[in-house]
Design a protein around this motif. Structure first.
Motif, mmCIF file in Angstrom:
data_model
loop_
_atom_site.group_PDB
_atom_site.id
_atom_site.type_symbol
_atom_site.label_atom_id
_atom_site.label_comp_id
_atom_site.label_asym_id
_atom_site.label_seq_id
_atom_site.Cartn_x
_atom_site.Cartn_y
_atom_site.Cartn_z
ATOM 1 N N PHE A 21 24.044 -53.084 -33.889
ATOM 2 C CA PHE A 21 23.866 -51.910 -35.170
ATOM 3 C C PHE A 21 24.770 -50.763 -35.127
ATOM 4 O O PHE A 21 24.817 -50.130 -36.103
ATOM 5 C CB PHE A 21 22.428 -51.927 -35.671
ATOM 6 C CG PHE A 21 21.864 -53.129 -36.293
ATOM 7 C CD1 PHE A 21 21.748 -53.169 -37.601
ATOM 8 C CD2 PHE A 21 21.653 -54.433 -35.456
ATOM 9 C CE1 PHE A 21 21.376 -54.275 -38.189
ATOM 10 C CE2 PHE A 21 20.910 -55.253 -36.061
ATOM 11 C CZ PHE A 21 20.721 -55.500 -37.229
ATOM 12 N N SER A 22 24.977 -50.335 -34.110
ATOM 13 C CA SER A 22 25.517 -49.146 -33.634
ATOM 14 C C SER A 22 26.919 -48.732 -34.192
ATOM 15 O O SER A 22 27.435 -47.849 -34.753
ATOM 16 C CB SER A 22 25.567 -48.504 -32.130
ATOM 17 O OG SER A 22 26.509 -49.525 -31.364
ATOM 18 N N ASP A 23 27.812 -49.968 -34.568
ATOM 19 C CA ASP A 23 28.804 -49.956 -35.185
ATOM 20 C C ASP A 23 28.706 -49.272 -36.735
ATOM 21 O O ASP A 23 29.867 -48.922 -37.278
ATOM 22 C CB ASP A 23 29.788 -51.224 -35.313
ATOM 23 C CG ASP A 23 30.125 -51.750 -33.786
ATOM 24 O OD1 ASP A 23 30.204 -50.703 -32.937
ATOM 25 O OD2 ASP A 23 30.350 -52.955 -33.676
ATOM 26 N N PHE A 24 27.894 -49.466 -37.109
ATOM 27 C CA PHE A 24 27.549 -49.021 -38.606
ATOM 28 C C PHE A 24 26.965 -47.803 -39.062
ATOM 29 O O PHE A 24 26.716 -47.319 -39.863
ATOM 30 C CB PHE A 24 26.530 -50.206 -39.291
ATOM 31 C CG PHE A 24 27.451 -51.613 -39.373
ATOM 32 C CD1 PHE A 24 27.890 -51.992 -40.298
ATOM 33 C CD2 PHE A 24 26.889 -52.428 -38.240
ATOM 34 C CE1 PHE A 24 28.455 -53.331 -40.058
ATOM 35 C CE2 PHE A 24 27.439 -53.670 -38.026
ATOM 36 C CZ PHE A 24 28.440 -54.079 -39.188
ATOM 37 N N GLY A 25 26.478 -47.125 -37.724
ATOM 38 C CA GLY A 25 26.001 -45.673 -37.770
ATOM 39 C C GLY A 25 24.990 -45.576 -36.650
ATOM 40 O O GLY A 25 24.672 -46.215 -35.800
ATOM 41 N N ASP A 26 24.248 -44.507 -37.095
ATOM 42 C CA ASP A 26 22.975 -43.905 -36.171
ATOM 43 C C ASP A 26 22.039 -45.092 -36.064
ATOM 44 O O ASP A 26 21.530 -45.366 -37.034
ATOM 45 C CB ASP A 26 22.569 -42.624 -36.341
ATOM 46 C CG ASP A 26 21.669 -42.182 -35.481
ATOM 47 O OD1 ASP A 26 21.877 -42.164 -34.214
ATOM 48 O OD2 ASP A 26 20.848 -41.424 -36.053
ATOM 49 N N VAL A 27 21.361 -45.378 -34.858
ATOM 50 C CA VAL A 27 20.514 -46.208 -34.627
ATOM 51 C C VAL A 27 19.112 -45.407 -34.077
ATOM 52 O O VAL A 27 19.401 -45.033 -32.825
ATOM 53 C CB VAL A 27 20.844 -47.534 -33.761
ATOM 54 C CG1 VAL A 27 19.583 -48.329 -33.406
ATOM 55 C CG2 VAL A 27 21.796 -48.156 -34.405
ATOM 56 N N ALA A 28 18.148 -45.280 -34.433
ATOM 57 C CA ALA A 28 16.956 -44.404 -33.860
ATOM 58 C C ALA A 28 16.443 -45.373 -33.138
ATOM 59 O O ALA A 28 15.866 -44.601 -31.854
ATOM 60 C CB ALA A 28 15.989 -44.177 -35.129
ATOM 61 N N SER A 29 16.090 -46.595 -33.273
ATOM 62 C CA SER A 29 15.473 -47.420 -32.246
ATOM 63 C C SER A 29 15.850 -48.967 -32.434
ATOM 64 O O SER A 29 16.280 -49.383 -33.471
ATOM 65 C CB SER A 29 13.997 -47.461 -32.208
ATOM 66 O OG SER A 29 13.414 -47.794 -33.635
ATOM 67 N N GLU A 56 22.028 -50.457 -45.181
ATOM 68 C CA GLU A 56 22.406 -51.475 -46.087
ATOM 69 C C GLU A 56 23.749 -52.071 -45.805
ATOM 70 O O GLU A 56 23.773 -53.276 -45.925
ATOM 71 C CB GLU A 56 22.475 -50.969 -47.332
ATOM 72 C CG GLU A 56 20.852 -50.718 -48.169
ATOM 73 C CD GLU A 56 21.000 -50.083 -49.234
ATOM 74 O OE1 GLU A 56 21.981 -49.813 -49.919
ATOM 75 O OE2 GLU A 56 19.866 -49.531 -49.745
ATOM 76 N N ASP A 57 24.703 -51.340 -45.254
ATOM 77 C CA ASP A 57 25.947 -51.944 -44.881
ATOM 78 C C ASP A 57 25.920 -52.690 -43.720
ATOM 79 O O ASP A 57 26.672 -54.054 -43.734
ATOM 80 C CB ASP A 57 26.858 -50.914 -44.379
ATOM 81 C CG ASP A 57 27.396 -49.784 -45.704
ATOM 82 O OD1 ASP A 57 27.372 -50.344 -46.734
ATOM 83 O OD2 ASP A 57 28.040 -48.809 -45.439
ATOM 84 N N ALA A 58 24.934 -52.427 -42.742
ATOM 85 C CA ALA A 58 24.687 -53.261 -41.562
ATOM 86 C C ALA A 58 24.238 -54.524 -42.187
ATOM 87 O O ALA A 58 24.222 -55.747 -41.356
ATOM 88 C CB ALA A 58 24.086 -52.544 -40.509
ATOM 89 N N ILE A 59 23.171 -54.578 -42.804
ATOM 90 C CA ILE A 59 22.452 -55.766 -43.516
ATOM 91 C C ILE A 59 23.407 -56.622 -44.049
ATOM 92 O O ILE A 59 23.575 -57.948 -43.598
ATOM 93 C CB ILE A 59 21.360 -55.334 -44.453
ATOM 94 C CG1 ILE A 59 20.175 -54.765 -43.649
ATOM 95 C CG2 ILE A 59 20.755 -56.732 -45.000
ATOM 96 C CD1 ILE A 59 19.096 -54.107 -44.472
ATOM 97 N N LYS A 60 24.370 -56.029 -44.986
ATOM 98 C CA LYS A 60 25.347 -56.932 -45.550
ATOM 99 C C LYS A 60 26.272 -57.680 -44.512
ATOM 100 O O LYS A 60 26.554 -58.903 -44.784
ATOM 101 C CB LYS A 60 26.169 -56.214 -46.753
ATOM 102 C CG LYS A 60 25.182 -55.780 -48.077
ATOM 103 C CD LYS A 60 26.102 -54.903 -48.872
ATOM 104 C CE LYS A 60 25.033 -54.308 -49.983
ATOM 105 N NZ LYS A 60 25.931 -53.207 -50.568
#
Length: 86
Positions: A21-29, A56-60
Motif C-alpha cells: 500500500f505504500s506506493d499509493f501514499g502514507d500508511v499509518a498501520s 480509495e486509489d489503493a482500493i481501486k
C-alpha cells in the motif's frame, strides 16, 4: 480510512502488507490478523491510510489484483458488529 485486505497468502507479514500500500501514499498501520493461539495468519488483514483519496486509489488498484497467485479482495473495512456471547 481503514481498508480490509482478504485472500492473503498465509506467509504475508505486516511489513509486506505495508509495502503493498505504500506506493499509493502514507500508511499509518498494516496488520495481518493472526490466530491468538497458534499465531498462524488467518489470511486477511487491515491497513490504515490517513488520506482518504490515497486509500480509495489503493482500493481501486489492488482489488481483484493478483498477489503470489492469489486474487486479493480489497475494500473499505466495515465496523465490527456486536456478536452474542458464546
Amino acid at each position: 480510512m481503514r481498508i480490509y485486505v482478504g485472500n492473503l497468502k498465509y506467509s504475508v507479514t505486516d511489513d509486506e502488507l505495508r509495502d503493498m500500500f505504500s506506493d499509493f501514499g502514507d500508511v499509518a498501520s498494516a496488520d495481518v490478523i493472526k490466530d491468538k493461539f497458534s499465531g498462524q495468519s488467518k489470511g486477511f488483514g487491515f491497513v490504515d491510510m490517513p488520506n482518504n483519496s490515497e486509500a480509495e486509489d489503493a482500493i481501486k488498484a489492488l482489488h481483484d489484483s493478483m498477489n503470489d497467485g492469489r486474487k486479493l479482495t480489497v475494500n473499505e473495512a466495515r465496523p465490527r458488529t456486536e456478536r452474542p456471547p458464546r
